[in-house]
Design a protein around this motif. Structure first.
Motif, PDB file in Angstrom:
ATOM      1  N   ASP A   1      -9.468  -2.693   0.264  1.00  0.00           N
ATOM      2  CA  ASP A   1      -8.257  -2.970   1.029  1.00  0.00           C
ATOM      3  C   ASP A   1      -8.587  -3.393   2.453  1.00  0.00           C
ATOM      4  O   ASP A   1      -7.918  -4.268   3.021  1.00  0.00           O
ATOM      5  CB  ASP A   1      -7.362  -1.736   1.044  1.00  0.00           C
ATOM      6  CG  ASP A   1      -6.837  -1.369  -0.332  1.00  0.00           C
ATOM      7  OD1 ASP A   1      -6.566  -2.295  -1.119  1.00  0.00           O
ATOM      8  OD2 ASP A   1      -6.717  -0.165  -0.628  1.00  0.00           O
TER       9      ASP A   1
ATOM     10  N   ALA B   1      -8.322   2.902  -3.696  1.00  0.00           N
ATOM     11  CA  ALA B   1      -7.816   1.565  -3.409  1.00  0.00           C
ATOM     12  C   ALA B   1      -6.305   1.543  -3.621  1.00  0.00           C
ATOM     13  O   ALA B   1      -5.774   2.157  -4.544  1.00  0.00           O
ATOM     14  CB  ALA B   1      -8.498   0.543  -4.308  1.00  0.00           C
ATOM     15  N   GLY B   2      -5.615   0.842  -2.729  1.00  0.00           N
ATOM     16  CA  GLY B   2      -4.160   0.752  -2.814  1.00  0.00           C
ATOM     17  C   GLY B   2      -3.425   1.822  -2.042  1.00  0.00           C
ATOM     18  O   GLY B   2      -2.202   1.786  -1.959  1.00  0.00           O
TER      19      GLY B   2
ATOM     20  N   ILE C   1      -8.911   4.046   4.734  1.00  0.00           N
ATOM     21  CA  ILE C   1      -8.604   2.897   3.906  1.00  0.00           C
ATOM     22  C   ILE C   1      -9.821   2.545   3.064  1.00  0.00           C
ATOM     23  O   ILE C   1     -10.965   2.624   3.540  1.00  0.00           O
ATOM     24  CB  ILE C   1      -8.161   1.692   4.783  1.00  0.00           C
ATOM     25  CG1 ILE C   1      -7.798   0.488   3.923  1.00  0.00           C
ATOM     26  CG2 ILE C   1      -9.199   1.339   5.835  1.00  0.00           C
ATOM     27  CD1 ILE C   1      -7.130  -0.646   4.705  1.00  0.00           C
ATOM     28  N   HIS C   2      -9.604   2.168   1.817  1.00  0.00           N
ATOM     29  CA  HIS C   2     -10.695   1.816   0.910  1.00  0.00           C
ATOM     30  C   HIS C   2     -11.319   0.484   1.351  1.00  0.00           C
ATOM     31  O   HIS C   2     -10.616  -0.403   1.855  1.00  0.00           O
ATOM     32  CB  HIS C   2     -10.159   1.706  -0.516  1.00  0.00           C
ATOM     33  CG  HIS C   2     -11.222   1.594  -1.548  1.00  0.00           C
ATOM     34  ND1 HIS C   2     -11.794   0.380  -1.898  1.00  0.00           N
ATOM     35  CD2 HIS C   2     -11.845   2.535  -2.313  1.00  0.00           C
ATOM     36  CE1 HIS C   2     -12.710   0.569  -2.831  1.00  0.00           C
ATOM     37  NE2 HIS C   2     -12.764   1.873  -3.101  1.00  0.00           N
TER      38      HIS C   2
ATOM     39  N   ALA D   1      -9.465  -6.962   2.330  1.00  0.00           N
ATOM     40  CA  ALA D   1      -8.305  -7.803   2.008  1.00  0.00           C
ATOM     41  C   ALA D   1      -7.373  -7.976   3.205  1.00  0.00           C
ATOM     42  O   ALA D   1      -6.775  -9.049   3.386  1.00  0.00           O
ATOM     43  CB  ALA D   1      -7.539  -7.194   0.834  1.00  0.00           C
ATOM     44  N   PHE D   2      -7.269  -6.953   4.043  1.00  0.00           N
ATOM     45  CA  PHE D   2      -6.312  -7.007   5.152  1.00  0.00           C
ATOM     46  C   PHE D   2      -6.992  -7.166   6.517  1.00  0.00           C
ATOM     47  O   PHE D   2      -6.326  -7.062   7.553  1.00  0.00           O
ATOM     48  CB  PHE D   2      -5.420  -5.762   5.129  1.00  0.00           C
ATOM     49  CG  PHE D   2      -4.584  -5.659   3.890  1.00  0.00           C
ATOM     50  CD1 PHE D   2      -3.483  -6.476   3.710  1.00  0.00           C
ATOM     51  CD2 PHE D   2      -4.920  -4.771   2.869  1.00  0.00           C
ATOM     52  CE1 PHE D   2      -2.717  -6.393   2.558  1.00  0.00           C
ATOM     53  CE2 PHE D   2      -4.164  -4.688   1.713  1.00  0.00           C
ATOM     54  CZ  PHE D   2      -3.052  -5.506   1.551  1.00  0.00           C
TER      55      PHE D   2
ATOM     56  N   LEU E   1       0.832  -1.202   0.000  1.00  0.00           N
ATOM     57  CA  LEU E   1       0.000   0.000   0.000  1.00  0.00           C
ATOM     58  C   LEU E   1       0.868   1.254   0.000  1.00  0.00           C
ATOM     59  O   LEU E   1       2.012   1.231   0.471  1.00  0.00           O
ATOM     60  CB  LEU E   1      -0.921   0.021   1.228  1.00  0.00           C
ATOM     61  CG  LEU E   1      -1.897  -1.157   1.364  1.00  0.00           C
ATOM     62  CD1 LEU E   1      -2.571  -1.132   2.718  1.00  0.00           C
ATOM     63  CD2 LEU E   1      -2.929  -1.125   0.243  1.00  0.00           C
TER      64      LEU E   1
END
Length: 888
Positions: A620, A653-654, A616-617, A623-624, A582
């Protein structure tokens, strides 16, 4: 002014708003916008409006200290002068350094540069403006020959199109945002926002380009190529006033539209729409700020923007031009007097022998620095490796604000001699000082500042200096006298310093330098005290007037032509990896300022975002494994920080966004610049603060706690700790990994610290559910409360904080332990509008119960969003969440 009122200027951002201050008997002040100041015409943002709440002496440094012990001014100044003199004698002038701040007044900056560059003979004097605007300085000098901002604020109101690049104007320069929003509403001004995040500024955007971090050069290179290819070049202006277009165009044409789309993560259609809007609109202003400057390619980003304005001749005319908006109140004034290590005073250059001759002769100095000094990051590397052995830090907190902050802290800690001049006794940086010098604060000191449109305004004292606090210029002048330079530093008032600086700007100038305020050099003390805001230049014999530069060329290069600068695209210096997937972006938030030594004192400014957070998107977050409202740990090889997660699709995102403001004083693991690498632009020396590869994961803590106390609880050793001012005390978030031996004992330690031992402590325990709640009373007044839960903690935090020191009858105490109001009491919810102290739940009530279906209607109902407007985007999101569409 009558009635005890004083006209002064705001100490926050580079807008330079005028303020009318009236001291009050309780030590605070009544603050209002100055309706006659041309920067703001009476408007103020939430921070400016709350200035009166930040004037308390709590935490002030009031006396000199040597090795943490009280000392007299004479003893402290003698020591500073002796250490500097001995160090220079043994190791040479480059073994000492100053690190300054855009919080200093121009007079302070001038004395510092005169002492260091002209009498010590070193240019090892830099400023935290290196972290903010150095790339703009370098870009201006490459294109224009000097560091000139061409336009005025009025241009924002006269433009047909305003392009905002890397600038969250709504939060970082709210009064300019108001002026632009009004122009859009009344004149139909188009607004384009180019920013990886969907910021509050996007509320007024006709087009938002969510550009990939670091890709601005690719976008503006493509724009330059499009302007030429579509015949929008101003052939006459280019031929008469510029040079080197072919080289710049060659670099700009190296990528086609599809390649630009890949680099910028934008669709070709969105890019084409932006290009055609810019090309087809005559009156265009491009406003850029930290998203452009704080980059390893920041100078090229600036020049890529300037290239487009030079190619179209859209510069220096009404309603058009590139516009760098500065981050600090006197970043511009510091640049004017040579505050950066590679500059001389009055926009003269260290590498120009004639300029060095002029300045040395004017100062009657024994020497003059012959080469540029060390820029901020390199300066602290020199502290680290021992080249710099004596360091004077003024009005800034580099242990928090510089990249690789832990490395900076270690470097300062190992330095043989460190002086810190500050307003506050306890900061991350003052903790490392051998000598502490108490500085006069805003409201106590006199001098001038220069805002982003080159407007010089007076900052006036309206309060007496407490204790032994003294102005920064006085401290440096006294040290200079003790070093044997007394004749050149015999100032008794800042008016004398300003007059000297103004005279220097006109020496051997004759129009060859942009900065000339020699027309103000003969001001009497009374005229200086009464000085009204004016834009430079103000040459001898000329009348003050609004001035734009470069409409008819007359640049400050040797041939008086602007330079097109080739800007080949290169991405972020550090790329994401599988381990660090990220990109971390840092920056300001709406109600806070730098390292919060002033704004953290205001309850309402702390209410909107009372603890550090990470945006944070949702993709993400999923995902985390990051849950909205949970704690998250962000890490890389440099360290780790802990923040509260805000899951939002406004974040690309990212990428992650974390505010820059929190210090070890306010949170134990939130100094975000510990993660940022000291990667700098090769020309400007400005670090890349918006492109750090990181990883994120849930922060593992078994217990969450929320405390409301009269004093900050002794919990900094916890796994997580973040405190904020609340009415009559503090509100503190705490996380623990292990269960204490006794919750009752810990509760008494945290919430009853310093209270009368006879307090009554009410407790509720549910060990099975993992919930513990405590409320402490002195008589019928609540003096503290603690709520603990295993895992997620749910309670009405804003309402609980408001109960501190309130009378709570026995019948209501169990309700308080429940953590939420009952009966007719209402939980206002988190504060949304800091200016007018309006909570989220009050806005929801206006929507659901009173039918407010637009932002304007919410404002009419509860006043939210009707002052600085910075909260309007958040109000709109609340409306959207309530599924009540905003009327067009």
């Amino acid at each position: 002014m009558s009635g005890g009122a004083t006209r002064t200027t705001c100490p926050y951002c580079g807008v330079g708003c005028g303020i009318v201050a009236r001291p009050l008997p309780d030590g605070t002040a009544e603050i209002a916008g100055d309706p006659e100041h041309p920067a703001n015409f009476g408007r103020l943002c939430s921070k400016g409006a709350a200035l009166g709440e930040t004037l308390s002496l709590e935490g002030r440094l009031l006396h000199p200290h040597i090795h943490s012990a009280l000392a007299s001014w004479d003893k402290a100044l003698d020591l500073v002068a002796r250490k500097f003199s001995d160090t220079i004698a043994e190791h040479g002038p480059d073994s000492v350094a100053f690190y300054l701040s855009g919080q200093l007044l121009t007079e302070d900056y001038y004395v510092a540069n005169k002492l260091m560059k002209g009498f010590i003979g070193s240019a090892n004097i830099d400023t935290n403006s290196r972290l903010c605007m150095a790339s703009s300085v370098a870009g201006h000098k490459r294109a224009f020959g000097t560091d000139t901002v061409p336009g005025t604020y009025e241009d924002l109101e006269l433009a047909e199109l305003v392009v905002l690049v890397g600038s969250n104007l709504a939060w970082c320069h709210p009064v300019l945002y108001q002026r632009l929003a009004t122009a859009r509403e009344t004149r139909g001004t188009k607004v384009v926002v180019i920013d990886p995040r969907e910021t509050a500024t996007c509320e007024i955007a006709d087009l938002h380009l969510a550009i990939a971090p670091g890709a601005d050069v690719a976008l503006f290179n493509g724009l330059l190529a499009h302007l030429v290819a579509s015949g929008r070049l101003d052939q006459t202006y280019v031929a008469q006033h510029t040079r080197d277009l072919p080289a710049a165009l060659s670099a700009a044409s190296s990528m086609d539209l599809s390649e630009i789309a890949v680099a910028t993560a934008l669709s070709t259609s969105v890019i084409a729409d932006f290009y055609e809007l810019f090309a087809g609109t005559e009156r265009v202003v491009t406003v850029y700020s930290q998203g452009v400057n704080q980059s390893s390619a920041g100078t090229d980003k600036v020049n890529a923007i300037l290239n487009c304005h030079l190619a179209t001749g859209r510069i220096g005319r009404s309603g058009m031009g590139p516009f760098s908006v500065t981050g600090q109140p006197n970043a511009m004034g510091g640049r004017e007097v040579g505050g950066l290590a590679n500059m001389l005073t009055a926009h003269m250059e260290l590498d120009n022998a004639e300029h060095r001759r002029i300045v040395r002769a004017f100062w009657n100095a024994p020497t003059i620095a012959a080469k540029p000094g060390l820029k901020a990051v390199d300066l602290f590397r020199a502290v680290e490796d021992g080249r710099i052995k004596a360091l004077w830090i003024m009005a800034t907190n580099p242990v928090v604000s510089l990249p690789e902050a832990d490395r900076v802290r270690a470097a300062i800690a190992a330095c043989p001699f460190v002086i810190v001049s500050d307003v506050n006794h306890h900061t991350d940086t003052t903790a490392l000082a051998h000598v502490l010098l108490p500085a006069a604060a805003w409201g106590e000191k006199d001098g001038t500042i220069t805002n982003s449109e080159r407007r010089i305004s007076r900052q006036r004292a309206f309060l007496p200096s407490p204790g032994e606090a003294r102005p920064d210029w006085w401290q440096m002048a006294e040290v200079a006298k003790r070093m044997g330079f007394g004749a050149a530093f015999s100032y008794t008032h800042p008016a004398e310093i300003f007059a000297e600086y103004a005279r220097l700007t006109g020496i051997e100038n004759d129009g060859t330098r942009d900065l000339d305020i020699s027309g103000a050099a003969e001001l009497s003390r009374g005229a200086y005290d009464a000085l009204v805001p004016f834009q430079w230049p103000r040459r001898t014999g000329s009348e003050p007037k609004e001035t734009r530069f470069f409409a008819n060329g007359a640049f400050y290069t040797p041939d008086r032509r602007a330079r097109f600068v080739p800007t080949p695209f290169r991405g972020l210096a550090q790329r994401r990896t599988a381990e660090m997937p990220l990109t971390l972006n840092t920056g300001r938030i709406r109600d806070q300022w730098h390292t919060m030594t002033r704004t953290a004192k205001s309850v309402r400014l702390m209410a909107h975002a009372p603890e550090p957070f990470v945006e944070i998107h949702p993709v993400d977050a999923a995902a985390f494994g990051i849950a909205d409202g949970a704690l998250a740990e962000i890490e890389n090889l440099s360290g780790a920080i802990v923040c509260r997660a805000v899951v939002t699709d406004r974040q690309s995102a990212g990428s992650l966004f974390v505010p820059m403001h929190w210090t070890s004083e306010l949170a134990n693991r939130a100094r975000v610049d510990t993660l940022v690498a000291a990667v700098t632009d090769p020309i400007s020396g400005q670090p890349e603060l918006k492109g750090t590869p990181v990883a994120i994961k849930p922060f593992e803590a078994a217990w969450q706690a929320y405390a409301v106390t009269r004093r900050v609880p002794d919990a900094r050793g916890s796994a997580y700790f973040a405190t904020a001012a609340a009415s009559h005390g503090f509100r503190t978030e705490i996380a623990l990994r292990d269960e204490p031996e006794s919750w009752d004992e810990l509760a008494r330690q945290w919430i009853a610290d310093g209270e009368d031992k006879s307090i009554e402590l009410l407790a509720y325990h549910d060990g099975t559910a993992g919930q513990y709640r405590f409320a402490a009373f002195s008589g019928d007044r609540l003096v503290g409360a603690l709520f603990v839960a295993r895992g997620t903690l749910a309670c009405a935090r804003t309402w609980i904080a408001a109960q501190l020191l309130q009378s709570v009858p026995p019948s209501a105490r169990l309700r308080l332990l429940a953590g939420r109001p009952g009966g007719e009491a209402k939980d206002r919810g988190p504060i949304v509008c800091a200016c007018l102290d309006v909570g989220r739940n009050e806005i929801i009530e206006a929507i659901t119960e009173h039918g407010a279906a637009t932002v304007a209607a919410v404002g009419a109902c509860v006043k939210a969003g009707t002052n600085c407007g910075s909260c309007r985007a958040e109000i709109k999101r609340i409306l959207d969440a309530a599924r009540i569409p905003e009327a067009v």
